[in-house]
Design a protein around this motif. Structure first.
Motif, short mmCIF file in Angstrom:
data_model
loop_
_atom_site.label_atom_id
_atom_site.label_comp_id
_atom_site.label_asym_id
_atom_site.label_seq_id
_atom_site.Cartn_x
_atom_site.Cartn_y
_atom_site.Cartn_z
N ASN A 32 23.29 47.44 45.14
CA ASN A 32 23.49 48.89 44.97
C ASN A 32 22.26 49.58 44.39
O ASN A 32 22.37 50.69 43.85
N TYR A 33 21.12 48.92 44.53
CA TYR A 33 19.88 49.46 43.95
C TYR A 33 19.57 50.85 44.49
O TYR A 33 19.40 51.81 43.72
N ARG A 34 19.51 51.00 45.79
CA ARG A 34 19.13 52.30 46.38
C ARG A 34 20.18 53.38 46.06
O ARG A 34 19.82 54.53 45.79
N ALA A 35 21.45 53.03 46.08
CA ALA A 35 22.49 54.01 45.78
C ALA A 35 22.37 54.51 44.34
O ALA A 35 22.53 55.72 44.06
N ASN A 36 22.06 53.59 43.41
CA ASN A 36 21.90 54.02 42.03
C ASN A 36 20.63 54.83 41.84
O ASN A 36 20.59 55.75 41.00
N VAL A 37 19.58 54.52 42.58
CA VAL A 37 18.37 55.35 42.53
C VAL A 37 18.69 56.77 42.98
O VAL A 37 18.30 57.75 42.34
N ILE A 38 19.42 56.89 44.09
CA ILE A 38 19.79 58.22 44.61
C ILE A 38 20.66 58.96 43.59
O ILE A 38 20.48 60.16 43.34
N ASP A 57 9.61 58.07 45.48
CA ASP A 57 8.58 57.13 45.94
C ASP A 57 9.19 55.75 46.21
O ASP A 57 8.83 55.08 47.18
N THR A 58 10.14 55.36 45.35
CA THR A 58 10.80 54.06 45.54
C THR A 58 11.62 54.04 46.83
O THR A 58 11.59 53.06 47.59
N LEU A 59 12.34 55.14 47.09
CA LEU A 59 13.15 55.21 48.31
C LEU A 59 12.28 55.18 49.57
O LEU A 59 12.69 54.63 50.60
N LEU A 60 11.09 55.77 49.49
CA LEU A 60 10.23 55.87 50.67
C LEU A 60 9.26 54.69 50.82
O LEU A 60 8.55 54.60 51.83
N GLN A 61 9.25 53.85 49.82
CA GLN A 61 8.26 52.77 49.81
C GLN A 61 8.36 51.89 51.05
O GLN A 61 7.36 51.58 51.71
N SER A 62 9.55 51.47 51.41
CA SER A 62 9.71 50.59 52.58
C SER A 62 9.38 51.33 53.86
O SER A 62 8.78 50.75 54.79
N GLU A 100 15.25 67.83 50.69
CA GLU A 100 14.14 68.67 51.13
C GLU A 100 12.83 68.25 50.47
O GLU A 100 11.77 68.19 51.12
N GLU A 101 12.90 67.94 49.17
CA GLU A 101 11.69 67.48 48.49
C GLU A 101 11.23 66.15 49.06
O GLU A 101 10.01 65.90 49.17
N LEU A 102 12.16 65.29 49.40
CA LEU A 102 11.79 64.02 50.02
C LEU A 102 11.12 64.25 51.37
O LEU A 102 10.12 63.59 51.70
N PRO A 107 18.66 59.02 57.89
CA PRO A 107 20.06 58.94 57.40
C PRO A 107 20.22 58.18 56.09
O PRO A 107 21.21 58.36 55.38
N GLU A 108 19.24 57.32 55.77
CA GLU A 108 19.33 56.58 54.51
C GLU A 108 19.30 57.51 53.29
O GLU A 108 19.71 57.12 52.20
N PHE A 109 18.81 58.73 53.49
CA PHE A 109 18.65 59.67 52.37
C PHE A 109 19.70 60.78 52.38
O PHE A 109 19.58 61.76 51.65
N SER A 110 20.73 60.60 53.19
CA SER A 110 21.73 61.67 53.34
C SER A 110 22.57 61.88 52.07
O SER A 110 23.20 62.92 51.90
N GLU A 111 22.61 60.87 51.20
CA GLU A 111 23.42 61.01 49.98
C GLU A 111 22.67 61.68 48.84
O GLU A 111 23.19 61.79 47.72
N LEU A 112 21.45 62.12 49.11
CA LEU A 112 20.73 62.94 48.14
C LEU A 112 21.28 64.37 48.16
O LEU A 112 21.75 64.85 49.20
#
Length: 694
Positions: free
Chosen positions: A457-463, A503-508, A555-557, A544-549
């Motif tokens: 749940n790393y990415r979900a908790n980051v978001i 930055d962490t979300l976009l790193q990959s 928009e900033e992403l 779509p990976e960033f839809s939960e922001l």
């Protein structure tokens, strides 16, 4: 404007029944003792108080008969006035002496003053009409003194009789005024009239000044002062009663405040509604009761303030002193107009209030700090335990921001419930603590980003934590009236937290795009459109990976993605591996760049990028590559440098290296145009400072 807490709202209890329920066993007022009254009245016959008309009319008596009669009468009076010390009999069972006195009082000849026995009987039966004849007796005695002809012993004996009767009258009058609400209105008016008459006599005696006389000074009698003292005692007894059992969890101090506040309010309202219409205006009955209740209330609170109070009791004490007492009692609708001219002041001194406020602020800040730290600790535990965040309206959600904002808001509201000024002071102190908390939050989040990448749940908790920044930012915006040094410490940790999270979300994603961008230089820009289309396709598949922001952070992403695409494109143009010696070749490359710029701009804008500031970056570079006239190129470079102030000579040299047909002097001349703009202004956002050349 502050909503003052009402007494009822603060206590959550129903009002106590009745008002001004004065005690039925009042403390004895400091009057002349009854034993003294009996002693003084048993020394001489009742005829001693009758005007001395018998000096001319009575027949001569021999000394033996006169002594015998005097002894007999003295003995009879002693028996009659024994009630002063032995207690009075019930009115339903009058004594023979009372019956006789009553009969004599009612059947006495018109035009003469009553005898001692008659006046005593009247007073013992509560007939306050006896006050008039008693005053007449006092004046007759004063006249006899002034006229002379009577020995000093006789005068003092007669005066003792008058004073003994005044003790009876005083006890009757002040006894009625002791519990005024239990007395019939007409009866109360009668007692007040007697008291007012005695006050007038006191003033007259004071105005006349001391006169030489064999009589002892008896005025001023100060019955009005005694009445006020009785009011003070009644207030002490009323407020000092043991409070009724309260709701569970209420401290002893809270119960005491509640009892005193409610009792004072209800009693003063009863005074205003039922006693003020009956009392003479000069008695200032409302002020007398208000001052007495206030004095006792203040004394109790001052005593309590001397002790080391709990955090809760410190707050409750300040609420009563600064808010509930002045607003819900003194300025309540029924009392405000009546107490307007009564200077009651504060229940505590300014020094005591300052000390309590300092203690309250310190306690509250420490409590808020502890609660926020605990909330962050619980949140961090959920991250490391790989607990999935909640979903709210399709967005990853964390309760941390809500919890912390509620803690801060409740702390400030608690201070504002005391005074607005204290609320403002608390607000500043809590925002300082919030800034420190956000710095701790940022450090804890950075540690999580580095150590927990393997969690499911790393990415979900980051978001979820990026989304937290919106709530915190809105809260800080609402506090925009804070001192100028606060917004930066408050916003900087949020900006860094959000930036690191994005930055962490976009790193990959950026890792996948890196080899695709390298194709531009490997193929020497042979088919740039195909390469860019593949890049755009990869980005579109990952969005779509960033839809939960939250929308604003999405928009900033997208702006970060937009910047990355433009930056990497410029990086490939700046690699110095492409040298075009003809104008046709340069125009062809410029055409490719313009087409790619349009594709990047359209894709990013459609997906929510607000980065309009990037729209000129690639088209202007394409124009610099297309132009052949050095002067025209200089103009374009100068304009470009105003849009992107971080453009350096190194960056410009890398772009100009593509134009293989420029002479060295033309090359140097175009580069020198940046000397004019060096240090002109700092860029609001970075582009070329992110690109390394060399």
């Amino acid at each position: 404007m502050l909503k003052t807490m009402t007494l009822q709202g603060f206590t959550g209890q129903q009002p106590a029944p009745g008002a001004l329920d004065l005690p039925r066993s009042p403390q004895k007022l400091p009057f002349t003792s009854e034993a003294e009254s009996e002693a003084s009245m048993s020394e001489a016959s009742s005829e001693d108080l009758v005007p001395p008309l018998e000096a001319d009319e009575a027949p001569d008596r021999d000394e033996e008969e006169a002594a015998k009669k005097k002894k007999k009468k003295s003995k009879g009076l002693a028996n009659m006035f024994s009630v002063f010390t032995k207690g009075r009999k019930k009115k339903s069972q009058p004594s023979s002496a009372e019956t006789e006195g009553d009969s004599e009082s009612q059947s006495g000849p018109a035009g003469r003053l009553p005898t001692v026995e008659e006046l005593k009987a009247d007073l013992e039966h509560g007939r306050l009409e006896a006050a008039g004849p008693l005053l007449a007796l006092e004046r007759e005695l004063q006249a006899a003194t002034a006229a002379g002809g009577m020995n000093e012993e006789e005068l003092l004996r007669r005066q003792s009789k008058v004073e003994a009767l005044y003790v009876l009258l005083r006890d009757q009058v002040l006894g009625l005024l002791r519990r005024p609400l239990e007395v019939a209105p007409e009866r109360l008016r009668q007692a007040l009239a007697v008291l007012a008459e005695q006050e007038r006599e006191d003033r007259a005696a004071a105005a006349a000044g001391p006169r030489p006389s064999a009589l002892a000074a008896t005025r001023p009698r100060r019955w009005l002062q005694l009445w006020r003292r009785g009011v003070a005692q009644a207030a002490e007894e009323r407020l000092g009663q043991r409070p009724a059992a309260a709701a569970e969890g209420r401290t002893e101090a809270e119960r005491a405040f509640l009892h005193m506040g409610r009792t004072m309010k209800e009693d003063l309202e009863a005074v205003v509604e039922r006693l003020k219409p009956l009392f003479p205006a000069e008695f200032a009955v409302v002020a007398a009761y208000a001052e007495s209740y206030h004095e006792h209330f203040a004394a109790q609170l001052a005593d309590l303030a001397q002790f080391e109070l709990s955090e809760r009791d410190t707050y409750v004490l300040l609420v009563w002193v600064q808010n509930l007492y002045p607003n819900d009692i003194i300025n309540s609708p029924k009392l405000a107009g009546e107490l307007q001219g009564v200077r009651l002041g504060s229940l505590l001194s300014p020094k005591q209030i300052r000390l309590l406020e300092a203690t309250f602020l310190s306690n509250q800040v420490a409590s808020v700090k502890e609660l926020m730290a605990r909330a962050l600790e619980l949140e961090s535990q959920r991250w490391t335990q790989d607990v999935a965040p909640q979903r709210l309206d399709g967005r990853c959600h964390s309760e941390l921001a809500i919890d912390v904002i509620q803690i801060i808001s409740q702390g400030q509201a608690k201070a504002e419930s005391i005074t607005l000024d204290l609320g403002a002071r608390m607000k500043h102190m809590l925002l300082v603590e919030l800034a420190a908390f956000l710095k701790s939050y940022q450090r804890a989040f950075d540690e999580f980003l580095e150590r927990s990448k393997q969690l499911r749940n790393y990415r979900a908790n980051v978001i979820a934590n990026i989304n937290n920044c919106l709530s915190f930012r809105m809260f800080v915006d609402q506090k925009c009236q804070t001192p100028q040094d606060l917004p930066s410490p408050l916003l900087s940790p949020l900006d860094e937290l959000k930036s690191h999270g994005v930055d962490t979300l976009l790193q990959s994603l950026f890792g996948v795009l890196k080899p695709l961008f390298k194709r531009f230089t490997r193929t020497r820009w042979a088919a740039p459109a195909q390469t860019l289309e593949e890049i755009i396709s990869v980005v579109g598949e990952r969005l779509p990976e960033f839809s939960e922001l939250q929308d604003c952070f999405r928009e900033e992403l997208m702006e970060v993605v937009h910047l990355h695409l433009v930056k990497e494109y410029i990086v490939r143009l700046s690699k110095r591996r492409l040298v075009l010696k003809t104008a046709e070749q340069q125009q062809q490359l410029a055409g490719h760049i313009l087409a790619d710029a349009e594709l990047i701009q359209r894709f990013c804008t459609q997906n929510g990028s607000p980065a309009t500031w990037l729209h000129r970056a690639l088209p202007t570079l394409a124009e610099i590559i297309r132009l052949q006239d050095p002067s025209a190129i200089k103009i374009e470079v100068a304009t470009y440098a105003t849009w992107y102030p971080d453009l350096s000579k190194g960056h410009l040299s890398a772009i100009l290296a593509i134009k293989g047909n420029l002479s060295n002097s033309e090359f140097r001349g175009i580069r020198s145009i940046l000397d004019i703009h060096t240090g002109a202004r700092e860029p609001s956002k970075s582009l070329f400072s992110l690109i390394k050349v060399g």
